[in-house]
Scaffold this active site. Structure first.
Site, PDB file in Angstrom:
ATOM      1  N   SER A  27      -8.413  -0.805 -19.382  1.00 39.98           N
ATOM      2  CA  SER A  27      -9.463  -1.846 -19.328  1.00 39.98           C
ATOM      3  C   SER A  27     -10.752  -1.400 -18.651  1.00 39.98           C
ATOM      4  CB  SER A  27      -8.962  -3.115 -18.612  1.00 39.98           C
ATOM      5  OG  SER A  27      -7.833  -3.609 -19.239  1.00 39.98           O
ATOM      6  N   GLY A  49     -13.182  -0.134 -20.351  1.00 39.66           N
ATOM      7  CA  GLY A  49     -14.249  -0.410 -21.326  1.00 39.66           C
ATOM      8  C   GLY A  49     -14.650   0.811 -22.136  1.00 39.66           C
ATOM      9  N   ILE A 104     -16.720  -0.192 -25.182  1.00 40.84           N
ATOM     10  CA  ILE A 104     -18.128  -0.529 -24.948  1.00 40.84           C
ATOM     11  C   ILE A 104     -18.946   0.741 -24.677  1.00 40.84           C
ATOM     12  CG2 ILE A 104     -19.730  -1.822 -23.454  1.00 40.84           C
ATOM     13  CD1 ILE A 104     -17.982  -3.608 -25.211  1.00 40.84           C
ATOM     14  N   GLU A 115     -12.315   7.423 -30.099  1.00 37.81           N
ATOM     15  CA  GLU A 115     -11.836   6.866 -28.833  1.00 37.81           C
ATOM     16  C   GLU A 115     -10.312   6.956 -28.821  1.00 37.81           C
ATOM     17  OE1 GLU A 115     -12.979   2.712 -28.423  1.00 37.81           O
ATOM     18  OE2 GLU A 115     -11.481   2.434 -26.858  1.00 37.81           O
ATOM     19  N   ILE A 140       2.852   8.601 -21.775  1.00 39.75           N
ATOM     20  CA  ILE A 140       3.697   9.346 -22.726  1.00 39.75           C
ATOM     21  C   ILE A 140       3.148   9.162 -24.139  1.00 39.75           C
ATOM     22  CG2 ILE A 140       5.978   9.429 -23.814  1.00 39.75           C
ATOM     23  CD1 ILE A 140       7.176   8.560 -21.155  1.00 39.75           C
ATOM     24  N   GLU A 141       2.791   7.935 -24.465  1.00 38.72           N
ATOM     25  CA  GLU A 141       2.424   7.624 -25.846  1.00 38.72           C
ATOM     26  C   GLU A 141       1.166   8.332 -26.346  1.00 38.72           C
ATOM     27  OE1 GLU A 141       2.894   4.326 -24.099  1.00 38.72           O
ATOM     28  OE2 GLU A 141       4.259   3.243 -25.457  1.00 38.72           O
ATOM     29  N   THR A 185     -10.299   9.965  -9.614  1.00 36.27           N
ATOM     30  CA  THR A 185     -10.982  10.692 -10.695  1.00 36.27           C
ATOM     31  C   THR A 185     -10.567  12.167 -10.687  1.00 36.27           C
ATOM     32  OG1 THR A 185     -12.826   9.171 -10.693  1.00 36.27           O
ATOM     33  CG2 THR A 185     -13.269  11.381 -11.520  1.00 36.27           C
ATOM     34  N   CYS A 189     -11.176 -20.923 -40.932  1.00 38.86           N
ATOM     35  CA  CYS A 189      -9.866 -20.620 -41.518  1.00 38.86           C
ATOM     36  C   CYS A 189      -8.888 -21.765 -41.255  1.00 38.86           C
ATOM     37  CB  CYS A 189      -9.359 -19.274 -41.025  1.00 38.86           C
ATOM     38  SG  CYS A 189      -8.255 -18.501 -42.224  1.00 38.86           S
ATOM     39  N   GLU A 214       2.243 -24.927 -44.626  1.00 36.96           N
ATOM     40  CA  GLU A 214       2.582 -24.028 -43.511  1.00 36.96           C
ATOM     41  C   GLU A 214       3.228 -24.835 -42.372  1.00 36.96           C
ATOM     42  OE1 GLU A 214      -0.796 -22.025 -41.749  1.00 36.96           O
ATOM     43  OE2 GLU A 214       0.456 -20.829 -40.416  1.00 36.96           O
ATOM     44  N   HIS A 245     -13.668 -15.733 -42.251  1.00 39.15           N
ATOM     45  CA  HIS A 245     -13.990 -15.524 -40.827  1.00 39.15           C
ATOM     46  C   HIS A 245     -15.431 -15.013 -40.673  1.00 39.15           C
ATOM     47  CE1 HIS A 245      -9.904 -15.984 -39.151  1.00 39.15           C
ATOM     48  NE2 HIS A 245      -9.557 -15.653 -40.380  1.00 39.15           N
ATOM     49  N   GLU A 248     -17.266 -14.993 -38.149  1.00 39.23           N
ATOM     50  CA  GLU A 248     -17.487 -14.338 -36.848  1.00 39.23           C
ATOM     51  C   GLU A 248     -17.373 -12.819 -36.943  1.00 39.23           C
ATOM     52  OE1 GLU A 248     -14.839 -16.003 -37.778  1.00 39.23           O
ATOM     53  OE2 GLU A 248     -12.975 -15.319 -36.821  1.00 39.23           O
TER      54      GLU A 248
HETATM   55  N1  GLN Z   1      -2.462 -19.973 -40.987  1.00 39.31           N
HETATM   56  C1  GLN Z   1      -3.453 -20.117 -41.965  1.00 39.31           C
HETATM   57  C2  GLN Z   1      -3.152 -19.318 -43.222  1.00 39.31           C
HETATM   58  O1  GLN Z   1      -2.398 -18.385 -43.192  1.00 39.31           O
HETATM   59  C3  GLN Z   1      -4.830 -19.788 -41.420  1.00 39.31           C
HETATM   60  C4  GLN Z   1      -4.977 -18.365 -40.967  1.00 39.31           C
HETATM   61  C5  GLN Z   1      -6.187 -18.131 -40.102  1.00 39.31           C
HETATM   62  O2  GLN Z   1      -6.687 -19.059 -39.454  1.00 39.31           O
HETATM   63  N2  GLN Z   1      -6.635 -16.881 -40.017  1.00 39.31           N
HETATM   64  O3  GLN Z   1      -3.691 -19.596 -44.272  1.00 39.31           O
END
Ligand code: GLN
Length: 536
Positions: free
Chosen positions: A14, A16, A19, A141, A149-150, A192, A382, A406, A508, A510
């Site tokens: 953590s 960064g 970044i 990175e 180990i990994e 360090t 979504c 669902e 999405h 975002e």
């Molecule tokens: N669970 C929902 C689906 O599979 C929405 C998935 C999500 O929000 N990314 O369709």
């Protein structure tokens, strides 16, 4: 020839690395170099797609549909260039590739081993981006902390790779921690020194040390670190805590990290970095003229990393509107018809987050009912969009117990249902509808006003969809499908005709918001919330 930079981490996780990598890449890009960043993750999952957000934070989806580490989001937000599957490789994927080759008979007669077979596969994945011809510099990175180990096979692969391509074609930046001991009133360099010793045991001498610190590192400490770790004093870079991650490129510029890197790689310093628009963004971010309170209703709200890209998209949209966006996290599980008004009052906008499964679903429905009835700006992403469809079905169309299959397979009104192609799928990993799909936006809708064009493309990650059998009923009652996938008619955007701002996207947005290109849906949602706050 492409140059390669490796970023390793020491002392603790953590710090960064993501970044720092993104900031260095930004500086090199702003000097005119073509740069990309790749992340190696040492865990055995093939990708983070099946990981719970509590384990790993958000799963970031690329244009080509790879489910990846959230650091790739930082790379895209800083560089404004897309990443792909090649930018995120896990130990699981490396082993899977090698084992598949073994089954094909590619190693007939040979014992398959970590060295050379696994390390060869790692090196092949380092080269893929370089050999594409698209980049002057590839930053890789290495996830985890040196000594784990990994991460050992990755560190060994870096050692071999550097030896193969020669010292001026690659360098290693080691990110480390300089803790401050309050009782002694001192910054301490010993962790360090130990961390660099561990790297040396694996045959790697770091070229540059980036030292994370809460206090400024003076020249004496820099000299001490340089002496004990065999680096030049100008290769000891201070990385002090910043108030925003978007300050880090400028802090690294001040420390001349970019110049030190270019000199060591024998690359021309070209032009001075052009960071005008970045600085302008920072100016707007730090000098807001107004403020809005937006509620983020979700089920992973205890861990803000679960909604990383949404939070960053709000930062970009806030800066664009010269407005501070205060995000209040609301655990959807706690929302009931009785307390929703109390919990949501005072908010200027509500975003209902993506998610999976039943937990917290009904609370999201309550939040949506409240904002729909009270004309508060709403943005559903979504699952958030699917909840809006269910809420409208139940409370406006009178479809009692309408649901997504669902949540309830036996609902009498499956207004959200599993996509046809998903029904035959058994495996959970990498099998959702993933990555970029095109969408046609209808003229005359709010969505069209926001995007300003009829053809868009957005990224997806879901298995369920709006059930088109109900489409006519919804449209007649005022919930419009303002975005449709032209190839299969899936509803991608819904909006309410009679509401100041009520929009849901099956995708999405975002994931595509960057500093240079804040996403228009976020920008307009913040603007609508600001408008609502002004009218209040
Ligand atoms: N669970 C929902 C689906 O599979 C929405 C998935 C999500 O929000 N990314 O369709």
């Amino acid at each position: 020839m492409t140059k390669y930079i490796f970023v390793t981490g020491g002392v603790t996780s953590s710090l960064g690395k993501g970044i720092i990598s993104a900031s260095l890449a930004k500086l090199l890009q702003s000097r005119g170099y073509r740069v990309t960043i790749q992340k190696f993750d040492p865990y055995i999952n093939i990708d983070p797609g099946t990981l719970n957000p509590y384990e790993h934070g958000e799963c970031y989806v690329t244009e080509d549909g790879a489910e990846t580490d959230l650091d790739l989001g930082h790379y895209e937000r800083f560089l404004n260039t897309p990443t792909s599957q090649a930018n995120n490789i896990t130990t699981g994927r490396i082993y899977q590739n090698v084992i598949n080759l073994e089954r094909e008979g590619a190693f007939l007669g040979k014992t398959v081993q970590v060295v050379p077979h696994i390390t060869d596969e790692i090196k092949r994945n380092i080269r893929i981006l370089g050999e594409s011809g698209n980049y002057d510099i590839v930053i890789t990175e290495i996830g985890g902390t040196v000594g784990d180990i990994e991460s050992l096979p990755f560190v060994e692969a870096v050692r071999q790779f550097r030896w193969e391509i020669g010292p001026s074609n690659s360098l290693v930046i080691h990110l480390t921690l300089i803790p401050f001991l309050a009782a002694a009133g001192e910054l301490k360099t010993k962790p360090t020194q130990h961390s660099v010793k561990t790297l040396l045991e694996y045959g790697i001498q770091p070229d540059i040390l980036v030292c994370r610190t809460e206090h400024h590192i003076n020249q004496d400490i820099r000299k001490k670190i340089a002496l004990f770790c065999n680096v030049n004093v100008n290769a000891v870079i201070e990385s002090i805590d910043a108030s925003t991650i978007y300050d880090v490129p400028l802090l690294m510029l001040k420390e001349q990290l970019d110049k030190t890197v270019l000199t060591k790689l024998r690359l021309s310093h070209k032009n001075e970095p052009d960071l005008e628009s970045w600085k302008e963004f920072l100016g707007r971010l730090k000098n807001p003229t107004s403020e809005v309170r937006i509620g983020l209703v979700g089920k992973y709200v205890e861990l803000p990393d679960a909604y990383k890209s949404i939070n960053e998209a709000f930062i970009h949209a806030g800066a664009k509107n010269e407005c501070k966006v205060r995000v209040t996290y609301i655990p959807s599980e706690q929302l009931t018809p009785e307390n929703a008004v109390e919990r949501l009052k005072g908010l200027h906008g509500v975003l209902v987050a993506p998610g999976f499964g039943e937990r917290g679903f009904e609370g999201k429905i309550e939040a949506i009912r409240y904002v729909r009835e009270n004309n508060i700006p709403f943005f559903g992403i979504c699952l958030g969009m699917q909840c809006a469809v269910v809420e409208f079905g139940r409370n406006v169309l009178g479809l009692t117990n309408a649901n997504s299959t669902e949540m309830n397979e036996f609902t009498p009104y499956p207004v959200i249902a599993m996509m046809e192609e998903q029904k035959k799928i058994k495996n959970k990993g990498g099998t959702m509808r993933l990555g970029a799909y095109s969408c046609d936006v209808k003229k005359g809708t709010k969505a069209y006003g926001i995007y300003g064009k009829t053809h868009i493309s957005e990224r997806h990650r879901h298995r369920f969809e709006f059930n088109n059998e109900y489409l006519k009923q919804y449209e007649e009652a005022g919930m419009l499908p303002s975005g449709i996938n032209p190839d299969n008619n899936l509803v991608e955007i819904i909006e309410l005709k009679k509401h100041p701002f009520f929009i849901g996207g099956q995708f999405h947005p975002e994931l595509k918001s960057t500093v240079a290109n804040p996403h228009p849906l976020f920008v307009n949602f913040v603007a609508a919330s600001l408008e609502y706050a002004r009218r209040k």
